[in-house]
Design a protein around this motif. Structure first.
Motif, short mmCIF file in Angstrom:
data_model
loop_
_atom_site.label_atom_id
_atom_site.label_comp_id
_atom_site.label_asym_id
_atom_site.label_seq_id
_atom_site.Cartn_x
_atom_site.Cartn_y
_atom_site.Cartn_z
N TRP A 55 -0.61 -10.69 -1.45
CA TRP A 55 -2.03 -10.80 -0.57
C TRP A 55 -1.67 -11.11 0.93
O TRP A 55 -0.53 -11.51 1.40
CB TRP A 55 -2.36 -12.36 -1.19
CG TRP A 55 -2.74 -12.48 -2.53
CD1 TRP A 55 -3.28 -11.36 -3.36
CD2 TRP A 55 -2.76 -13.52 -3.44
NE1 TRP A 55 -3.55 -11.68 -4.66
CE2 TRP A 55 -3.40 -13.17 -4.64
CE3 TRP A 55 -2.78 -14.95 -3.09
CZ2 TRP A 55 -3.64 -13.99 -5.59
CZ3 TRP A 55 -2.92 -15.81 -4.38
CH2 TRP A 55 -3.52 -15.29 -5.51
N SER A 157 -8.02 -10.01 -2.13
CA SER A 157 -7.55 -11.43 -2.27
C SER A 157 -8.81 -12.27 -1.45
O SER A 157 -9.12 -13.43 -1.76
CB SER A 157 -6.26 -11.86 -1.45
OG SER A 157 -6.11 -11.26 -0.29
N ALA A 172 -5.27 -7.73 -6.26
CA ALA A 172 -3.97 -7.92 -5.07
C ALA A 172 -4.55 -6.97 -3.95
O ALA A 172 -5.50 -6.39 -3.91
CB ALA A 172 -2.68 -7.56 -5.55
N ASP A 173 -3.63 -7.03 -2.91
CA ASP A 173 -3.87 -6.21 -1.74
C ASP A 173 -2.87 -5.12 -1.53
O ASP A 173 -1.72 -5.37 -1.82
CB ASP A 173 -3.88 -7.19 -0.46
CG ASP A 173 -4.71 -8.34 -0.68
OD1 ASP A 173 -5.71 -8.14 -1.27
OD2 ASP A 173 -4.32 -9.46 -0.21
N THR A 299 -4.69 -2.97 -7.40
CA THR A 299 -5.03 -3.12 -6.05
C THR A 299 -6.23 -2.10 -5.79
O THR A 299 -6.33 -1.61 -4.66
CB THR A 299 -3.75 -2.33 -5.19
OG1 THR A 299 -3.31 -1.08 -5.82
CG2 THR A 299 -2.68 -3.34 -5.07
#
Length: 360
Positions: A55, A157, A172-173, A299
């Motif tokens: 994140w 996030s 997630a990132d 992602t």
């Protein structure tokens, strides 16, 4: 469905010549998830296959991740920035843009020092990378561009509600990027075909209800909670498995491949159960699957290029491999792509060893 198949030798084709991915430095293990979610490592791994996700820190945006991934991809291609018009277009795939307007791609091109090139965004959620790849291939095939940079970046996030365990453990990132050049169909690195589709009747299965013109035109119907991500997990599971399986099968038929011809299968990293179910139905042997969801989570549009970068960096992708990509996302959208893997130079590992993203 929109099938785009193989063509004769000598036909213009998009050819992969650069690849990279990155995740932000902050790694969040299952044991570090909020205590109020009532999870533990075994529970999360059993349901999603995820052990760690990344994140962003406060103040870091989708654009920051996109710049880092793009620069790494350009570096991996060893492209001479002094060459005349080395890149003709930039395409960004994202569901988490820095702002509703303008598009992210022009600013990305500016931050990379690419000059006044064509630049635009693609919004197809988790299918965004495949859609952007198809768009780039079309632009190259039409003779509009010689070289196109495609970047997929997400900061999911920022969309997760503080009390939303189901989305929080998964999303997630990260960012991934590929550089495509004009070449000939069938040469190493060439993209051979696509299958794209959508079903707008399922638009409410995965959504962020607020923040757009609909909410602004009827503000009494929306609250701050509508700015967060929502997903009907059970329904999405069924659609994802069905759509990615059918799309992959249609594309294999269109490009003339059998399942045995597929050397590497790379599906959108939604969760481990979806990946397993799709792989079994196509069916591609498990030892040919490429997956990194355990390390990076879901992602979104960035998941396929991140998985490709991971596999290339570790030597799991080799020149000449026949690679099948497939994806599914909000919209509902889905898409698949087939390509021959090129003889790339060294691909940097998907990590954060270089520190935080480059600033504007």
């Amino acid at each position: 469905m929109l099938p785009l198949g193989s063509g004769p030798a000598g036909q213009r084709a998009a050819v992969l010549e650069g690849l990279a991915g990155m995740v932000p430095p902050r790694a969040v293990t299952n044991d570090e998830l909020p205590p109020g979610w009532g999870t533990d490592d075994a529970w999360v791994r059993r349901r999603t296959g995820i052990g760690t996700r990344h994140w962003v820190a406060p103040g870091v945006s989708t654009g920051d991740l996109a710049v880092e991934a793009a620069q790494r991809a350009l570096d991996s291609a060893a492209l001479d920035p002094a060459a005349a018009a080395p890149i003709d277009a930039v395409i960004v795939a994202t569901s988490t843009p820095d702002r509703p307007m303008p598009a992210m791609a022009p600013q990305l091109a500016h931050r990379l020092g690419l000059g006044e090139v064509a630049a635009w965004d693609v919004a197809a959620a988790c299918s965004g990378f495949v859609y952007a790849l198809a768009t780039a291939a079309g632009v190259i095939g039409a003779g509009i561009a010689h070289r196109v940079l495609v970047v997929a970046a997400e900061v999911y996030s920022t969309l997760i509600a503080p009390d939303d365990r189901s989305a929080g453990v998964v999303f997630a990132d990260g960012a991934g990027a590929v550089l495509l050049r004009r070449g000939e169909h069938g040469e190493p690195g060439s993209v051979l075909g696509f299958d794209l589709g959508s079903d707008g009747s399922g638009h409410e299965l995965i959504e962020v209800p607020g923040g757009g013109a609909l909410a602004r035109s009827a503000p009494h119907r929306y609250t701050r909670a509508d700015l967060h991500f929502r997903m009907r997990g059970r329904d999405v599971f069924q659609h994802a498995v069905t759509r990615m399986t059918l799309s992959s099968q249609l594309l294999l038929k269109n490009v003339g491949w059998s399942v045995d011809d597929v050397d590497r299968f790379v599906a959108h990293q939604a969760n481990a159960r979806i990946l397993s179910a799709v792989g079994e139905r196509i069916p591609v042997p498990a030892d040919r699957h490429v997956a990194n969801i355990d390390k990076v989570g879901n992602t979104g549009a960035a998941s396929i290029p991140l998985a490709l970068a991971d596999a290339a960096a570790s030597g799991r992708l080799r020149a000449g491999d026949r690679v099948l990509l497939t994806s599914f996302g909000a919209g509902l959208t889905w898409g698949s792509a087939a390509l021959l893997w090129p003889d790339l130079g060294p691909v940097p590992p998907v990590d954060h060893a270089d520190g935080p993203p480059r600033s504007a």
